[in-house]
Design an enzyme around this catalytic site. Sequence first.
Site, PDB file in Angstrom:
ATOM      1  N   LEU A 210      -2.329  57.191 -18.404  1.00 30.21           N
ATOM      2  CA  LEU A 210      -2.037  58.684 -17.489  1.00 30.21           C
ATOM      3  C   LEU A 210      -0.939  58.082 -16.338  1.00 30.21           C
ATOM      4  O   LEU A 210      -0.306  59.128 -16.041  1.00 30.21           O
ATOM      5  CB  LEU A 210      -3.283  58.917 -17.051  1.00 30.21           C
ATOM      6  CG  LEU A 210      -4.396  59.516 -18.068  1.00 30.21           C
ATOM      7  CD1 LEU A 210      -5.531  59.965 -17.260  1.00 30.21           C
ATOM      8  CD2 LEU A 210      -3.715  60.725 -18.651  1.00 30.21           C
ATOM      9  N   GLY A 211      -1.040  56.895 -15.973  1.00 30.21           N
ATOM     10  CA  GLY A 211      -0.060  56.679 -14.973  1.00 30.21           C
ATOM     11  C   GLY A 211      -0.437  55.296 -14.389  1.00 30.21           C
ATOM     12  O   GLY A 211      -1.410  54.513 -14.862  1.00 30.21           O
TER      13      GLY A 211
ATOM     14  N   GLY B 235      -0.804  52.004  -7.273  1.00 31.04           N
ATOM     15  CA  GLY B 235      -0.908  50.828  -6.705  1.00 31.04           C
ATOM     16  C   GLY B 235      -1.985  49.969  -6.716  1.00 31.04           C
ATOM     17  O   GLY B 235      -1.350  48.460  -6.719  1.00 31.04           O
ATOM     18  N   PHE B 236      -2.838  50.189  -7.646  1.00 26.14           N
ATOM     19  CA  PHE B 236      -4.080  49.202  -7.873  1.00 26.14           C
ATOM     20  C   PHE B 236      -4.122  48.882  -9.291  1.00 26.14           C
ATOM     21  O   PHE B 236      -4.820  48.247  -9.641  1.00 26.14           O
ATOM     22  CB  PHE B 236      -5.275  49.568  -7.272  1.00 26.14           C
ATOM     23  CG  PHE B 236      -5.319  49.859  -5.545  1.00 26.14           C
ATOM     24  CD1 PHE B 236      -5.597  48.711  -4.941  1.00 26.14           C
ATOM     25  CD2 PHE B 236      -4.776  51.107  -5.212  1.00 26.14           C
ATOM     26  CE1 PHE B 236      -5.222  48.989  -3.564  1.00 26.14           C
ATOM     27  CE2 PHE B 236      -4.811  51.180  -4.054  1.00 26.14           C
ATOM     28  CZ  PHE B 236      -5.043  50.218  -3.107  1.00 26.14           C
ATOM     29  N   GLY B 237      -3.295  49.412 -10.102  1.00 26.74           N
ATOM     30  CA  GLY B 237      -3.519  49.106 -11.569  1.00 26.74           C
ATOM     31  C   GLY B 237      -3.251  50.437 -12.442  1.00 26.74           C
ATOM     32  O   GLY B 237      -2.740  51.482 -12.009  1.00 26.74           O
TER      33      GLY B 237
ATOM     34  N   ASP C  56      -2.801  54.932   1.531  1.00 25.47           N
ATOM     35  CA  ASP C  56      -1.759  55.145   0.574  1.00 25.47           C
ATOM     36  C   ASP C  56      -1.734  56.632   0.095  1.00 25.47           C
ATOM     37  O   ASP C  56      -1.855  56.911  -1.020  1.00 25.47           O
ATOM     38  CB  ASP C  56      -2.348  54.194  -0.541  1.00 25.47           C
ATOM     39  CG  ASP C  56      -0.949  54.049  -1.395  1.00 25.47           C
ATOM     40  OD1 ASP C  56      -0.069  54.252  -1.179  1.00 25.47           O
ATOM     41  OD2 ASP C  56      -1.316  53.482  -2.656  1.00 25.47           O
TER      42      ASP C  56
END
Length: 819
Positions: free
Chosen positions: A499-500, A503-505, A618
């Site tokens: 899906l996208g 910043g974290f994975g 964030d």
Amino acid sequence: MGKWEFLSIKVALSFSILLLLLETCMAGGTPNVGRLNLGFQGTLMNWLDYEGLFLLSNNSAFALGFRPSQDVNKFQLVVLHKGSSIIIWSANRNNLIQSSDFFTFARNGDAYLQRGGSTIWSTDTANKGVVAMELLDSGNLVLVGNDSSIIWQSFSHPTDTLVSNQEFTEGMKLVSNPNSDNLSYSLEIKSGDVILSANYQPPQPYWAMGMDTRRIVDTDGGDVVSAILDGNSWKFYNQDKVLLWHFVFSHNHDEDTTGVAALENDGFIAFSLLQADGNFSASSIPIPPDPCSRPAACDPYFVCEIESSCLCPSALHSCTKSSVSFCDRSQDSVELVDAGDTLSYSALDIIPPSSKTDLNGCKASCQENCSCAAMFFHQSGNCFLFDQIGSLQHSKNGTQYASYIKVLTNASGGANQGGGGTHKTRYVIVIVVIISALLAIFGLLYAGYQYHQKKNKALPESPEESSEEEIFGENLSGLPVRFRYNDLQIATNNFSKKLGRGGFGSVYQGVLPDGTRLAVKKLEGIGQGKKEFQAEVSIIGRIRHLHLVRLIGFCAEGNDRLLVYEYMGNGSLDRWLFRKNRGEFMLDWETRYSIALGTAKGLAYLHEDCDVKIVHCDIKPENVLLDDHFVAKVSDFGLAKLMTREESNVFTTLRGTRGYLAPEWITNSAISEKSDVYSYGLVLLEIIGGRRTFDRSEPSEKSHFPSYAFKMMEEGKLEDIIDGRLKIDEKDDTVSTAIKVAFWCIQDKMFLRPSMTKVVQMLEGICPVPPPPRCSQLGSQRYAVFFRSMSNQGGGASPGTPMSNNDAHLLATSLSGPR
Ligand SMILES: *[C@@H]1O[C@H](CO)[C@@H](O)[C@H](O)[C@H]1NC(C)=O
Ligand SMILES: *[C@@H]1O[C@H](CO)[C@@H](O)[C@H](O)[C@H]1NC(C)=O
Ligand SMILES: *[C@@H]1O[C@H](CO)[C@@H](O)[C@H](O)[C@H]1NC(C)=O
Ligand SMILES: *[C@@H]1O[C@H](CO)[C@@H](O)[C@H](O)[C@H]1NC(C)=O
Ligand SMILES: *[C@@H]1O[C@H](CO)[C@@H](O)[C@H](O)[C@H]1NC(C)=O
Ligand SMILES: *[C@@H]1O[C@H](CO)[C@@H](O)[C@H](O)[C@H]1NC(C)=O
Ligand SMILES: *[C@@H]1O[C@H](CO)[C@@H](O)[C@H](O)[C@H]1NC(C)=O
């Protein structure tokens, strides 16, 4: 600056370099260290590879060189601290030069700057026996005489900054850069005290060290004649060099630091400490102590409130400044309005009264003098008159002043004011009615909520959860469901539909056997053990709010860490906001406003209503998800770090997404929930404008959206800020509300930004949105990047090679401010 503009500068630069090489035997090569000899001459162009710097101090902490001003095509000659790029002295702050203008250290010992052949600054040291120019390790630029004496030094000609060991004496003056009202501030030693004044005609003091209760008295009596920053204090001496007072401006106390006091264009003295390694830490102790105690806290006539807002006093109909002065008006179109006895003004504590009289005498003297704009009267008979006035404040306990403010009036206005008394009672009645209505509504809501809670408790468990439990077993109470890796692999069809990436994975789409859709986030670079991870997940999992994406479960097996979220049918906000030319569907204004409001509510909940305060760190459109009905939900919260109430303000390890960062990320100041408010403000502007904060496909004056939008707001052209594709009802004031709220949120000064709760109230129309203060300051630090990119251009590549998109972007980013 656009690509082409830059290119043309570059071409101009390369030409000038050629010419220079032909013309004279130029200074060049690497910057000098410690000392410049007589006969030195150069322009910015000679030192492009060294960020315009041509003289370094022996310890390399300070440098002398050229720096661009706000207008990047104009330059000043400065001494700066290299590590932080803080400018500590400027030769020609108000008289800028071009990149081709010369700095000369002539053989006769004079140092000067010329523009187009005429001298615009000089040390006036011709034929005084000067033999060299030295930049000392303290940052002092000195001209040394043939007997090693100091003939001239920059420390004796300060601009707006003082550094450690720089003696500030009677007769010297720090002057801030003017703010957007063209008002500047100055610091001087006068009548035995150290005074900050607003540079009105005549100047108005608003702070005196002698009145500051934080000052520590070392010796009683005596007049201050000099002051010096030493370690973490500012010390004040009398004629005989006896220490009278000192003021501790930072709790840090390292041997190796240089203190810096800068008079900023908002009237504050801001302190910071420069470490030898180039680190820089801002002090949280400002002068004056109270944000409201200065004329620039708000626009003129507004009252500065504690919770960082500015209100027009109720006695005045409007606080908009008239362009005509009272003296140009006939006597009867001017009125002195009673503003009550709860207001005060920063100068009152410091200046002597204009006269001693009674209230009527005081009023008369203001009425008779057409240039008098405001008056304050104290029972003791002290009458204070002001020709110009900044923002007001609430009176401190004890001292009450009767305050009167002059306003322009006209026939109808006069009648209105005549009826002020009945007006007031009418207001009171309306307010009482509103409050009782609100109370009744809250009562009902609360009862309903209680009932709902009870009902919920009575039910065994929500069907969704129990079904998951059946499938996967082991549900610890209070914890989100623990999934097995295999089950998630099956649910996501072996992580096949991405899906996208955040910043974290990466995030994958999945579906449970019962049809529930999921978003599965595979975390990367989480170096946490199972236990800590589980502990954090349990906290995140307990957070439930309509505007927060719900965490359904997690998985921690081996090195794999996965989070399972509810699925959001319409994906992230950026997909809808920044579509270009795709005509088919666009978010209309109502939807956008409700997304903005929902996001604010989600954040307010994280900041203020959870057990642990969570700073998101964030916030960006990618982290605002939309469900099937376009209800906004904030995602990824709690991942940056969980912050307990105790440890707030000491959060410096993780960094959010470039582009949405608050200035305190750059200046290494403490991060708090106000940093989220800043990022939210930028997102809100993007929602309004339907474009990114920085967009280099726009013409240069529009490329940095906040600056452009602010300018348009000041010019009253709101329609130029709003996404041109939107159809908006002109009477819809939610647009101007949203714009004003956004500008409050992106204030550089943390304390000026409203809390998220306040943002919600303002967006909901529950509380009024005062006009936002100017966002005039853009830190000097951004220019370091400017030079880096500029010299990257000139450095390796041959002059004149067209610049790649990448470089243009770098440059553009650097110019978009310290984010
Ligand atoms: C810099 O260092 C050199 C060599 O140690 C010394 O001679 C000179 O005086 C120093 N200059 C300054 C400005 O401190
Ligand atoms: C030093 O400079 C002064 C002032 O110009 C001059 O009078 C004097 O002769 C110079 N001394 C030497 C040794 O050059
Ligand atoms: C600002 O003030 C300076 C000097 O006081 C004046 O020369 C200048 O024209 C002013 N600028 C504006 C925009 O008012
Ligand atoms: C200076 O900053 C760097 C990186 O931010 C950090 O690693 C270092 O420990 C800091 N030094 C001091 C003395 O704080
Ligand atoms: C009043 O008038 C005098 C003389 O015209 C002037 O100097 C003064 O600044 C005016 N304003 C006040 C507040 O006294
Ligand atoms: C305000 O009043 C309180 C109680 O009377 C007192 O303790 C406090 O010091 C006062 N504050 C100031 C700034 O005078
Ligand atoms: C008087 O002031 C009001 C606003 O305060 C304005 O709308 C009105 O046009 C003014 N009337 C005249 C005659 O200037």
